[in-house]
Design an enzyme around this catalytic site. Sequence first.
Site, mmCIF file in Angstrom:
data_model
loop_
_atom_site.group_PDB
_atom_site.id
_atom_site.type_symbol
_atom_site.label_atom_id
_atom_site.label_comp_id
_atom_site.label_asym_id
_atom_site.label_seq_id
_atom_site.Cartn_x
_atom_site.Cartn_y
_atom_site.Cartn_z
ATOM 1 N N THR A 1 0.814 -1.215 0.000
ATOM 2 C CA THR A 1 0.000 0.000 0.000
ATOM 3 C C THR A 1 0.847 1.266 0.000
ATOM 4 O OG1 THR A 1 -0.125 -0.133 2.420
ATOM 5 C CG2 THR A 1 -1.891 -1.168 1.168
ATOM 6 N N CYS A 2 2.101 1.164 0.449
ATOM 7 C CA CYS A 2 2.965 2.354 0.426
ATOM 8 C C CYS A 2 3.334 2.759 -0.998
ATOM 9 C CB CYS A 2 4.240 2.099 1.228
ATOM 10 S SG CYS A 2 3.955 1.791 2.980
#
Length: 918
Positions: free
Chosen positions: A885-886
């Site tokens: 998700t980063c």
Amino acid sequence: MATASPRSDTSDIHSGRLQLKVTVSSAKLKRKKNWFGTAIYTEVIVDGEVKKTAKSSSSSNPKWDEQLIVNVTPQTTLEFRVWSHHTLKADALLGKATVDLKQVLLTHNRKLEKVKEQLKLSLENKNGIVQTGELTVVLDGLVIEQEPVTNRSSSPPIEIQQNGDALHENGDPATRTTPRLPVEGTIGIDNHVSTNTVVPNSCCSHVVNGENTPSSPSQVAARPKNAPAPKPVTSAPTSDTVNGESSSVLADNTSTMGTLLPSEDTTSTSNCTSTTTQEPPVQEPPASSEHSECIPSASAEVGPEARSLIDPDSDSRNNSVFDKVRQPEGCVEPLRPQSGNTNTEALPSGWEQRKDPHGRTYYVDHNTRTTTWERPQPLPPGWERRVDDRGRVYYVDHNTRTTTWQRPTMESVRNFEQWQSQRNQLQGAMQQFNQRYLYSASMLAAENDPYGPLPPGWEKRVDSTDRVYFVNHNTKTTQWEDPRTQGLPNEEPLPEGWEIRYTREGVRYFVDHNTRTTTFKDPRNGKSSVTKGGPQIAYERSFRWKLAHFRYLCQSNALPSHVKINVSRQTLFEDSFQQIMALKPYDLRRRLYVIFRGEEGLDYGGLAREWFFLLSHEVLNPMYCLFEYAGKNNYCLQINPASTINPDHLSYFCFIGRFIAMALFHGKFIDTGFSLPFYKRMLSKKLTIKDLESIDTEFYNSLIWIRDNNIEECGLEMYFSVDMEILGKVTSHDLKLGGSNILVTEENKDEYIGLMTEWRFSRGVQEQTKAFLDGFNEVVPLQWLQYFDEKELEVMLCGMQEVDLADWQRNTVYRHYTRNSKQIIWFWQFVKETDNEVRMRLLQFVTGTCRLPLGGFAELMGSNGPQKFCIEKVGKDTWLPRSHTCFNRLDLPPYKSYEQLKEKLLFAIEETEGFGQE
């Protein structure tokens, strides 16, 4: 007057404070090796001034080699403290030691030049004072001269010839005093000398045509910066005769010795050339020198007055010392080689080499009128020296297009290139390590071809116009058609006039040139190429039923009529706050009628939607200090502990709670959402350590390390207490009653981790959260939300946006896949076949949120700024898809079929929870 090394700040010189260079080298600590990775640093305290070194990762033998410059006096006491830095608690003192600067100066003859000190570290505990190790420091750059000695009775009268006038100084107050000689251009030095010293040759002057002139330019030029003060040298004053007039510089013994600076050797000519060199001070000339035919060095001569100050018996032996100056004309003293200078390399333009009275070589830069101890070297290739508008010199590196104030040398450039090479090697090694699961480029060409390999004996080529054609080496023929698209060898031939083609998504269809039509059905057997094969995966969720039940509760409790909200766009936040807080909570369940002042719009739902969007953007703005971003890599919000700086912050949180409840009650969406742990707190669900990873990765990793390791073997001393800093104020909090006295052990560390997790989510925000939930509960009872989970609550509040598939595909990047790879074709086929809820779940799985920025997929944000949606080929076909998700990245393994890809993706989206680290 005490003197020391030169300093750039003259105010400290006048105030009596001097500069001392303290180099903290290393330490040897008597402690167990700490596997937790604490950092060690040293603190130097000097008269209330505190300076710290960098942190060293070594826990038992830290090394710093860091130089600290402190302001001291001869009576200063230096205090050294060695600390251990911890992330989860306050720093621990490992030992301390002190240095009495006065005692050290007396031990080293009032001169500190690279003096190495081994300090014993000690620590006071309940058993007394114990030795905890050793600290190695180096003291440098401080020289203290002798204190003044006043004895006017023994000073003989001194006569100085200046412009033909005699100046007498014999202690009579009526007599004229000798003027001071300028040194360093700004600080005057008293021309008196104590009974034990004489003026060195650097203070000599000459009389030319009756005028008193300095002996060398160094009397005006500044001494080299950051250099220790030269020691006083006892040498005789010189007397030169020019055009029949003589001058001498004599000293009285009634004052102190001033600061000396290096100067060039004194030379004078009177029909005779004389070169001077440094000679040992206060040494009688050899007997042969009295009958020499050449004039000896002026710096080697010692006058009677100066000689008597050193040796009273030397007057009779040296009565003819001035007679040595009057030698036959035409004699030239041969140039003596300077033993201290072995470097024959030419100096740059505008530089000059000189020697000070101590025989030390220094260099004068006539371009900038400065001096230095280091020999100047030509600039490295590609460098240029420039001067800015303020007259400051800087250097330009045309190789890297950078500038610097520091003069570059070949060594510094070489060190930088070596560091850059090592960094590139390290980055290359890290890249190889991160790509250890990836496939080589040679395997991608064949696997990414949607049609598979060519039949045996066939070859794919490209002509001069970049058009692809195929060569059949079996029959030695060529054709434009791809043999893989014309049917497999074991298939029946197509009917007359039929052709097989493929769509951009890789779906096969058939062209009937007889009727000029296309179809997905195979004319040979009637099967469709888009028939869904394999078992159907059941996909049923109760979210729609939950949402319908919530809407029924809202409609059943709605009140008749409407409530007007009259606001201005310029003061939207304050107007809305005043009107909503002035109304009864149940009045907010009426139909909203929003009016923007100065606008003629009628609210049939559109203005209310815009009001919710604009107001949510205002009240949740982190600039108001009420909320803050939950992490560095996302734009979800949580309550800011520093919101207490606003005296009315609880009223604002109650207002925001009412506003969020109104959005849910009236079915409107807000612009920005909260973090998932915040939604779980709204639903009264227990927060776990997994929820901590999404908002504070470093804190989460620390707790995981404590859970998975034996803290007693590592020697960690942790207690059920924690410190918190808000707006510069540090407060201590006990996790349990008397926690500051309860040690964390292997038996109770699980309780410690649980309490730390609970404290991390509630630290400094208990009152704000309660005010928010109270305001929310006044409009929408929290019991109405008991059937939802945190992800569904986020979808209800932020909305399920309709995803533009074309925009999604257009702003997606691929790693080790191509747009025509069969796995990519299957992925987009899966996205098109699913409904909007599954797409939101997929988007939330990969990016961490189901919402998109205002600019769509092109403005997705990652940890380092804009980061597009990415699909990367990683792992084996037995793996589940993973998300980062980063970085908005989906790790999609190379599945063998569409059914396998669909099954794995749905399982990952619906059944997985939490985060992990590779």
